[in-house]
Design a protein around this motif. Structure first.
Motif, short mmCIF file in Angstrom:
data_model
loop_
_atom_site.label_atom_id
_atom_site.label_comp_id
_atom_site.label_asym_id
_atom_site.label_seq_id
_atom_site.Cartn_x
_atom_site.Cartn_y
_atom_site.Cartn_z
N CYS A 94 0.83 -1.11 0.07
CA CYS A 94 0.13 -0.11 -0.08
C CYS A 94 0.77 1.37 0.08
N PHE A 95 0.14 2.43 -0.27
CA PHE A 95 0.93 3.68 -0.55
C PHE A 95 0.35 4.62 0.42
N GLY A 96 1.20 5.26 1.36
CA GLY A 96 0.79 5.93 2.54
C GLY A 96 1.08 7.38 2.48
N LEU A 97 0.35 8.23 1.76
CA LEU A 97 0.76 9.71 1.58
C LEU A 97 -0.18 10.69 2.42
N THR A 98 -1.79 10.53 2.25
CA THR A 98 -2.42 11.26 2.77
C THR A 98 -2.41 11.15 4.24
N GLU A 99 -2.61 12.30 5.01
CA GLU A 99 -2.87 12.53 6.40
C GLU A 99 -4.22 12.94 6.66
N ALA A 125 -3.81 16.56 5.77
CA ALA A 125 -2.97 16.89 4.69
C ALA A 125 -3.41 15.94 3.34
N GLY A 126 -4.26 16.21 2.61
CA GLY A 126 -4.49 15.55 1.49
C GLY A 126 -4.13 16.15 0.19
N SER A 127 -5.09 17.07 -0.22
CA SER A 127 -4.61 17.80 -1.64
C SER A 127 -3.38 18.39 -1.42
N ASP A 128 -3.34 19.03 0.16
CA ASP A 128 -1.86 19.64 0.26
C ASP A 128 -0.98 18.80 1.04
N THR A 139 -4.03 8.56 6.49
CA THR A 139 -5.45 8.08 6.36
C THR A 139 -5.92 7.72 4.86
N PHE A 140 -6.93 7.13 4.92
CA PHE A 140 -7.41 6.75 3.52
C PHE A 140 -6.85 5.77 2.77
N ILE A 141 -5.86 4.85 3.41
CA ILE A 141 -4.96 4.11 2.50
C ILE A 141 -5.53 2.68 2.14
N THR A 142 -5.56 2.70 0.93
CA THR A 142 -6.23 1.39 -0.01
C THR A 142 -5.42 0.30 0.65
N ASN A 143 -5.86 -0.60 0.64
CA ASN A 143 -5.13 -2.08 1.13
C ASN A 143 -4.62 -2.03 2.69
N GLY A 152 -5.77 13.29 -6.14
CA GLY A 152 -5.67 14.44 -6.39
C GLY A 152 -7.10 14.62 -7.10
N ALA A 153 -7.89 15.59 -6.20
CA ALA A 153 -9.37 15.89 -6.83
C ALA A 153 -9.35 16.71 -7.70
N SER A 154 -10.64 16.73 -8.61
CA SER A 154 -10.71 17.53 -9.52
C SER A 154 -10.27 19.17 -9.68
N GLU A 155 -10.52 19.51 -8.47
CA GLU A 155 -10.28 20.99 -8.28
C GLU A 155 -8.53 21.29 -8.17
N ILE A 156 -7.84 20.22 -7.67
CA ILE A 156 -6.40 20.16 -7.89
C ILE A 156 -6.07 20.11 -9.51
C1 LIG Z 1 -11.34 5.24 -1.16
C2 LIG Z 1 -10.23 6.18 -0.99
C3 LIG Z 1 -9.03 5.59 -1.21
C4 LIG Z 1 -7.72 6.32 -1.14
N1 LIG Z 1 -6.69 5.84 -1.07
C5 LIG Z 1 -5.37 6.27 -0.90
C6 LIG Z 1 -4.15 5.82 -0.82
O1 LIG Z 1 -3.94 4.50 -1.04
N2 LIG Z 1 -3.25 6.56 -0.52
C7 LIG Z 1 -3.01 7.72 -0.19
O2 LIG Z 1 -2.04 8.38 0.18
N3 LIG Z 1 -4.35 8.33 -0.32
C8 LIG Z 1 -5.47 7.75 -0.44
N4 LIG Z 1 -6.50 8.54 -0.70
C9 LIG Z 1 -6.67 9.84 -0.19
C10 LIG Z 1 -7.03 10.72 -1.43
O3 LIG Z 1 -6.03 10.87 -2.42
C11 LIG Z 1 -7.55 12.22 -0.78
O4 LIG Z 1 -8.77 12.23 -0.22
C12 LIG Z 1 -7.73 13.12 -1.70
O5 LIG Z 1 -6.23 13.63 -2.37
C13 LIG Z 1 -8.20 14.36 -1.17
O6 LIG Z 1 -7.80 14.83 -0.09
P1 LIG Z 1 -8.50 15.10 1.27
O7 LIG Z 1 -9.67 14.18 1.26
O8 LIG Z 1 -7.81 15.53 2.35
O9 LIG Z 1 -9.32 16.31 0.65
P2 LIG Z 1 -9.01 18.00 1.05
O10 LIG Z 1 -7.65 18.24 0.58
O11 LIG Z 1 -9.28 18.43 2.33
O12 LIG Z 1 -9.96 18.76 0.07
C14 LIG Z 1 -11.21 18.78 0.23
C15 LIG Z 1 -12.05 19.58 -0.99
O13 LIG Z 1 -11.46 20.85 -1.17
C16 LIG Z 1 -10.73 21.05 -2.59
N5 LIG Z 1 -9.55 21.85 -2.29
C17 LIG Z 1 -8.45 21.47 -1.48
N6 LIG Z 1 -7.65 22.57 -1.92
C18 LIG Z 1 -8.07 23.50 -2.93
C19 LIG Z 1 -7.77 24.83 -3.59
N7 LIG Z 1 -6.58 25.06 -3.20
N8 LIG Z 1 -8.62 25.15 -4.41
C20 LIG Z 1 -9.92 24.58 -4.39
N9 LIG Z 1 -10.21 23.51 -4.19
C21 LIG Z 1 -9.50 22.75 -3.21
C22 LIG Z 1 -10.52 19.55 -2.70
O14 LIG Z 1 -10.57 19.45 -4.26
C23 LIG Z 1 -11.73 18.85 -2.21
O15 LIG Z 1 -12.95 18.90 -2.93
C24 LIG Z 1 -7.87 7.66 -0.86
C25 LIG Z 1 -9.15 8.34 -0.36
C26 LIG Z 1 -10.27 7.35 -0.74
C27 LIG Z 1 -11.55 8.40 -0.43
#
Ligand SMILES: Cc1cc2nc3c(=O)[nH]c(=O)nc-3n(C[C@H](O)[C@H](O)[C@H](O)COP(=O)(O)OP(=O)(O)OC[C@H]3O[C@@H](n4cnc5c(N)ncnc54)[C@H](O)[C@@H]3O)c2cc1C
Length: 390
Positions: free
Chosen positions: A127-132, A135-138, A160-164, A371-375
Motif C-alpha cells: 500500500c501507499f501512505g501519503l495522505t494524512e 493533509a490530502g490535496s496539500d 489516512t484513507f490508505i487503500t489495502n 488528486g481531486a478535480s479541483e487540484i
Molecule cells: C477510497 C479512498 C482511497 C484512497 N486511497 C489512498 C491511498 O491509497 N493512499 C493515499 O495516500 N491516499 C489515498 N486516498 C486519499 C485521497 O487521495 C485524498 O482523499 C484526496 O487527495 C483529497 O484529499 P482530502 O480528502 O484531504 O481532501 P482536501 O484536501 O481536504 O480537499 C477537500 C476539498 O477541497 C478541495 N480543495 C482543496 N484545496 C483546494 C484549493 N486550493 N482550491 C480549490 N479547491 C481545493 C478539494 O479538491 C476537495 O474537493 C484515498 C481516498 C479515498 C476516499
C-alpha cells in the motif's frame, strides 16, 4: 495516425475480458456487500487471481517475474478489470502500481528483489501512505516525521484513507526528515513491514463505494526502521510520490472508464428489454440520446487515457498535464454516465441487485482520489498561464 490495437494488445484485451467476465465480475456484488472481515479475505482471492493471470506483473521487469509491457497494454487490460469489479482494480492497482511503481523506479536492487516477486505473484500486498488526516490535496503539509537515531529511523504520525491498509504486508510511508528543507528535499519514503514495532492499522472505513477494497489508517508510534527501509535516497520522498501519482492519475482515469463502459453496457441491455407504453424505452429519444452521450463521453475518456499513456511512454514533457486532463474528464464523465445509467433503470437502478447501483457509488471516488478535480484544474490552469498567460 493509426488507432488499431496491435495483435498483442487485442489478445490481451480478449483474454482479460473473458477471464474477468467469468471469474471477477460474478464476485463484484459479493465484495460490495461483504462484511469488512470478509472483504479482507475475498479481495485477496481476486488479487491472487489477477496475479495468476499476469496482471500485477504487466508493468514490471521480467527478472522479478513481470512481463515488462507498455503502459498502453496495461490500460487495455485494466479497463477490462475495472469493468468487472472496480474494487478489484483499485486494490490490485494499489499493490502493483501505487506500491510497485515507486519501488520499480526508485528502489534499490535489494528492495526490489525482496518485494517485487511477491507483489507480482499476489503473495505480498503493498500500500501507499501519503495522505494524512489534515493533509490530502496539500500533501506537503504532512505532519509525519522521521528522526534519525544512530543507524535507525524513528517515525511518528498517521496516514489516512490508505487503500489495502488492512491487508497489506508492507507499506510505503512518506515523512518529513528535515522540514526546513521543504518537501522538495526534506521528505523521505520508507518501506515498513507489517508487524514492525510501533506500526499499526486502524479499523477500516465504512465507505460509500469501492466497498470491496479496504481503506484504513496507518498509525506510526515511535516506529523504528533500519536505514535499509529508506526507498532509494533520503530527501527524495515527495518527488517520488508526485511521480508515482502521475501514473496513479492514469490509473484512476482507467477505473472510471471501466465503470462508465460497464454502465453503458447495462443501460443498452436494459433499455432494449424494458418496455413502457408498448415499446422498448430505448425507442424514446430522451433515453436513446442519453445512451449516445454516454458513448461519446466514454469514448473521449478512452482517447484521453490512451493519449496520456502515449505521452508517458514517450517521455513527452506534457505527460503530467495530459494525465490530469484524462483524469478530470474520465472521472467527471463516469459520475454523469453512472447517474444516467441509474436513471435509465428507473426504480430498479436504485436496487442493489442491479449493478448500476454499485457502479454509481463507485464512480464518485474518481473525482476525489489521486488528486481531486479541483487540484487537477489548478495544475492545468497553471500550465496554461505559464504557456499563454504572460
Ligand atoms: C477510497 C479512498 C482511497 C484512497 N486511497 C489512498 C491511498 O491509497 N493512499 C493515499 O495516500 N491516499 C489515498 N486516498 C486519499 C485521497 O487521495 C485524498 O482523499 C484526496 O487527495 C483529497 O484529499 P482530502 O480528502 O484531504 O481532501 P482536501 O484536501 O481536504 O480537499 C477537500 C476539498 O477541497 C478541495 N480543495 C482543496 N484545496 C483546494 C484549493 N486550493 N482550491 C480549490 N479547491 C481545493 C478539494 O479538491 C476537495 O474537493 C484515498 C481516498 C479515498 C476516499
Amino acid at each position: 495516425m493509426n488507432y488499431d490495437l496491435t495483435a498483442e494488445q487485442l489478445s490481451i484485451k480478449a483474454n482479460f475480458e473473458k477471464f474477468c467476465k467469468k471469474e471477477i465480475e460474478p464476485r463484484a456484488h459479493l465484495l460490495d456487500t461483504a462484511s469488512s472481515e470478509e472483504v479482507n479475505s475475498e479481495i485477496k482471492v481476486n488479487i491472487k487471481m489477477l496475479a495468476d493471470l499476469g496482471y500485477l506483473g504487466m508493468g514490471h521487469e521480467e527478472k522479478y517475474g513481470g512481463s515488462n509491457l507498455d503502459l498502453f497494454s496495461q490500460t487495455v487490460a485494466g479497463e477490462e478489470v475495472a469493468k468487472a469489479c472496480a474494487s478489484s482494480y483499485l486494490s490490485a492497482g494499489a499493490s502493483c502500481g501505487l506500491f510497485g511503481v515507486p519501488l520499480k523506479l526508485f528502489g534499490t536492487d535489494e528492495q526490489k528483489a525482496k518485494y517485487l516477486p511477491g507483489i507480482i505473484k499476489g503473495e505480498i500486498i503493498g500500500c501507499f501512505g501519503l495522505t494524512e488526516p489534515e493533509a490530502g490535496s496539500d500533501a506537503a503539509s504532512m505532519k509525519t516525521t522521521a528522526v534519525k537515531k544512530g543507524d535507525k529511523w524513528i517515525l511518528n504520525g498517521t496516514k489516512t484513507f490508505i487503500t489495502n491498509a488492512t491487508i497489506a504486508d508492507v507499506a510505503l510511508v512518506f515523512a518529513y526528515n528535515d522540514r526546513e528543507k521543504g518537501p522538495g528535499a526534506g521528505v523521505t519514503c520508507f518501506l515498513i513491514d507489517k508487524g514492525t514495532k510501533g506500526f499499526s492499522v486502524s479499523k477500516p472505513f465504512d465507505k460509500m463505494g469501492f466497498r470491496g477494497s479496504p481503506t484504513a489508517e496507518l498509525i506510526l508510534e515511535d516506529c523504528e526502521v533500519p536505514e535499509s527501509a529508506v526507498l532509494g535516497q533520503t530527501g527524495w520522498g515527495f518527488i517520488q510520490a508526485m511521480q508515482t501519482l502521475e501514473y496513479g492519475r492514469i490509473g484512476m482515469a482507467t477505473v472510471c472508464l471501466g465503470i462508465a463502459a460497464k454502465c453503458l453496457e447495462h443501460a443498452n441491455k436494459y433499455s432494449k428489454e424494458r418496455k413502457t407504453f408498448g415499446k422498448p424505452i430505448n425507442r424514446n429519444q430522451m433515453i436513446s440520446f442519453k445512451l449516445a452521450d454516454m458513448m461519446i463521453m466514454s469514448d473521449i475518456s478512452r482517447l484521453l487515457i490512451y493519449q496520456a499513456c502515449w505521452a508517458k511512454e514517450t517521455n513527452n514533457p506534457e505527460s503530467a498535464i495530459l494525465a490530469s486532463v484524462a483524469k478530470v474528464w474520465a472521472s467527471e464523465s463516469a459520475t454523469q454516465i453512472s447517474s444516467w445509467a441509474v436513471q435509465v433503470h428507473g426504480g430498479y437502478g436504485y436496487i442493489k441487485e442491479y449493478a448500476v447501483e454499485r457502479l454509481y457509488r463507485d464512480a464518485r471516488l474518481g473525482e476525489i482520489g489521486e488528486g481531486a478535480s479541483e487540484i487537477q484544474r489548478i495544475l492545468i490552469a497553471k500550465d496554461l498561464i505559464r504557456k499563454y498567460g504572460k
